[in-house]
Enzyme design. Structure first.
Site, PDB file in Angstrom:
ATOM      1  N   ASP A 127      43.760 -16.108  13.907  1.00 21.53           N
ATOM      2  CA  ASP A 127      42.941 -16.926  13.008  1.00 21.53           C
ATOM      3  C   ASP A 127      43.275 -18.415  13.084  1.00 21.53           C
ATOM      4  O   ASP A 127      42.393 -19.263  13.002  1.00 21.53           O
ATOM      5  CB  ASP A 127      43.033 -16.416  11.568  1.00 21.53           C
ATOM      6  CG  ASP A 127      44.464 -16.315  11.056  1.00 21.53           C
ATOM      7  OD1 ASP A 127      45.409 -16.628  11.816  1.00 21.53           O
ATOM      8  OD2 ASP A 127      44.640 -15.917   9.892  1.00 21.53           O
ATOM      9  N   ASP A 145      48.627  -8.079  14.904  1.00 23.35           N
ATOM     10  CA  ASP A 145      48.418  -7.772  13.490  1.00 23.35           C
ATOM     11  C   ASP A 145      47.075  -7.109  13.195  1.00 23.35           C
ATOM     12  O   ASP A 145      46.895  -6.520  12.133  1.00 23.35           O
ATOM     13  CB  ASP A 145      48.534  -9.049  12.650  1.00 23.35           C
ATOM     14  CG  ASP A 145      49.951  -9.582  12.604  1.00 23.35           C
ATOM     15  OD1 ASP A 145      50.893  -8.768  12.736  1.00 23.35           O
ATOM     16  OD2 ASP A 145      50.127 -10.801  12.456  1.00 23.35           O
ATOM     17  N   ASP A 198      44.289  -8.398  12.279  1.00 27.35           N
ATOM     18  CA  ASP A 198      43.818  -8.911  10.991  1.00 27.35           C
ATOM     19  C   ASP A 198      42.647  -9.884  11.129  1.00 27.35           C
ATOM     20  O   ASP A 198      42.450 -10.754  10.282  1.00 27.35           O
ATOM     21  CB  ASP A 198      44.968  -9.596  10.245  1.00 27.35           C
ATOM     22  CG  ASP A 198      45.592 -10.743  11.041  1.00 27.35           C
ATOM     23  OD1 ASP A 198      45.279 -10.888  12.241  1.00 27.35           O
ATOM     24  OD2 ASP A 198      46.395 -11.485  10.463  1.00 27.35           O
ATOM     25  N   THR A 220      46.092 -10.643  18.890  1.00 28.56           N
ATOM     26  CA  THR A 220      47.186 -10.628  17.913  1.00 28.56           C
ATOM     27  C   THR A 220      47.540  -9.188  17.601  1.00 28.56           C
ATOM     28  O   THR A 220      46.647  -8.351  17.443  1.00 28.56           O
ATOM     29  CB  THR A 220      46.804 -11.359  16.613  1.00 28.56           C
ATOM     30  OG1 THR A 220      47.774 -11.056  15.600  1.00 28.56           O
ATOM     31  CG2 THR A 220      45.434 -10.953  16.106  1.00 28.56           C
ATOM     32  N   ARG A 259      53.131  -9.932   8.252  1.00 24.52           N
ATOM     33  CA  ARG A 259      53.451 -10.787   7.108  1.00 24.52           C
ATOM     34  C   ARG A 259      52.332 -10.792   6.075  1.00 24.52           C
ATOM     35  O   ARG A 259      52.580 -10.784   4.876  1.00 24.52           O
ATOM     36  CB  ARG A 259      53.729 -12.225   7.585  1.00 24.52           C
ATOM     37  CG  ARG A 259      54.195 -13.159   6.487  1.00 24.52           C
ATOM     38  CD  ARG A 259      54.506 -14.548   7.015  1.00 24.52           C
ATOM     39  NE  ARG A 259      53.325 -15.219   7.522  1.00 24.52           N
ATOM     40  CZ  ARG A 259      53.114 -15.490   8.812  1.00 24.52           C
ATOM     41  NH1 ARG A 259      54.012 -15.151   9.712  1.00 24.52           N
ATOM     42  NH2 ARG A 259      52.013 -16.105   9.197  1.00 24.52           N
ATOM     43  N   GLY A 289      51.211 -16.324  18.233  1.00 25.85           N
ATOM     44  CA  GLY A 289      52.145 -15.313  18.709  1.00 25.85           C
ATOM     45  C   GLY A 289      51.611 -14.587  19.931  1.00 25.85           C
ATOM     46  O   GLY A 289      50.414 -14.297  20.013  1.00 25.85           O
ATOM     47  N   ARG A 312      52.539 -22.953  18.858  1.00 29.43           N
ATOM     48  CA  ARG A 312      51.754 -23.512  17.762  1.00 29.43           C
ATOM     49  C   ARG A 312      51.922 -25.029  17.796  1.00 29.43           C
ATOM     50  O   ARG A 312      53.042 -25.516  17.860  1.00 29.43           O
ATOM     51  CB  ARG A 312      52.205 -22.928  16.420  1.00 29.43           C
ATOM     52  CG  ARG A 312      51.894 -21.442  16.289  1.00 29.43           C
ATOM     53  CD  ARG A 312      52.391 -20.875  14.963  1.00 29.43           C
ATOM     54  NE  ARG A 312      51.952 -19.502  14.768  1.00 29.43           N
ATOM     55  CZ  ARG A 312      52.585 -18.427  15.214  1.00 29.43           C
ATOM     56  NH1 ARG A 312      53.709 -18.585  15.896  1.00 29.43           N
ATOM     57  NH2 ARG A 312      52.106 -17.224  14.989  1.00 29.43           N
TER      58      ARG A 312
END
Length: 328
Positions: free
Chosen positions: A107, A132, A134, A130, A176, A15, A76
């Site tokens: 990741d 996120d 994360d 990213t 998510r 993303g 992707r």
């Protein structure tokens, strides 16, 4: 003895995130500074497979630091998951003389890079990009700060309407598998409740929290919901459940969606991208490989792909406690 690095490739994958262009710019200009050729691959790993690339220099990345998205595009690649796809990618790198790669992404990008590097002995450095946030091994990922500010700005605007019409708004944000955006934006925007994947608070607690808000005199409320929250199947189901059980509330749903990924990156994200990517180039020139760079404290540190992907990045539960106190 490490092989001399004369050409470094760079790509963005997964993303898109605000600050990716600042990261690409930093790689290109660091390469120019150290007299190393820079090759940019379009659409991530797929561009490596297809041989879709451009030669980059200090001037080719001018006026990009403030742009959102990624000038190298992002995608992707299912083909890269196969040995045949990675073999094609390696052949193209060899054909154009790429000695090492800087991979900007999350990741999934790092997993692909780790496998590829081990299979073909190509030095790889990962840069976490990213929204996120994360990724273990860094306090902040590129794009996270900008996304947070985008979400808080949106919630502030929605609260104006919530207050004007005595409404309860469920606001779904991205995340998510991780609740960093929801938790931090919820605290920053003064949400009455925050629902994240890491903490299953349950429907009963949600109802009790909203009842408590009513009893305390609040005529409107904001509930920030991470898209990966496990309480209901989706945010609309949550809203329907509350409407059925608390008919006094006028419930609305807003899904912020991909607007969180776009926009001009914040100063923090531009600076973070610049610091991480200059370091990534320098690490490759020093013979390092199979690590990611990250910001820990105020220092740029390295973490092995293996460690970073295994450990994950834990949510700050202290913020959940603070949110409970401040939503009184």
């Amino acid at each position: 003895m490490a092989k001399e690095i004369t050409t470094i490739g760079v790509m963005t994958s997964g993303g898109d995130a605000p600050g990716m262009n600042a990261a690409i710019r930093a790689v290109a200009r660091a390469c120019a500074y150290y007299n190393v050729k820079c090759i940019g691959f379009y659409r991530g790993f797929q561009g490596m497979i297809d041989g879709d690339y451009c030669v980059m220099n200090a001037r080719s990345v001018r006026n990009t630091i403030s742009r959102g998205g990624t000038i190298l595009k992002s995608a992707r690649s299912e083909e890269f998951r196969t040995p045949e796809g990675r073999k094609k990618a390696a052949a193209h790198l060899k054909e154009i003389g790429v000695d090492a790669m800087v991979l900007i992404g999350g990741d999934g990008t790092f997993r692909g890079g780790e496998i590829f590097s081990k299979e073909y002995d190509i030095p790889v450095i990962g840069v976490p990009g990213t929204i996120d946030n994360d990724i273990a091994g860094t306090n902040y990922t590129i794009g996270y700060d900008t996304a947070l500010n985008t979400v808080v700005d949106a919630i502030d605007k929605i609260r104006d309407t919530a207050s004007s019409h005595d409404r309860l708004f469920f606001i779904e944000v991205m995340g998510r598998d991780a609740g960093f955006i929801a938790l931090n934006s919820g605290v920053g925007a003064g949400a009455e409740e925050i629902l994240i994947p890491e903490e299953d608070l349950g429907l009963d607690r949600l109802l009790e929290s909203l009842k408590r808000s009513k009893r305390s005199g609040k005529s409107s409320s904001i509930v920030v919901v991470s898209e990966g929250d496990k309480i209901g199947k989706n945010v609309y189901e949550l809203a329907d459940y509350v409407t059925e059980n608390l008919p006094d509330y006028d419930v609305r749903v807003t899904v912020l969606g991909h607007m969180q990924r776009g926009g001009s990156p914040s100063c923090f994200d531009r600076t973070l991208a610049s610091r991480l990517c200059v370091k990534a180039v320098e690490l490759l020139l020093d013979g390092e490989k199979n690590v990611m760079v990250g910001l820990l404290g105020n220092k740029i540190e390295t973490t092995s792909f293996e460690k970073g992907l295994q450990e994950g990045h834990e949510i700050n539960k202290e913020l959940l406690r603070i949110s409970d106190i401040l939503s009184t």
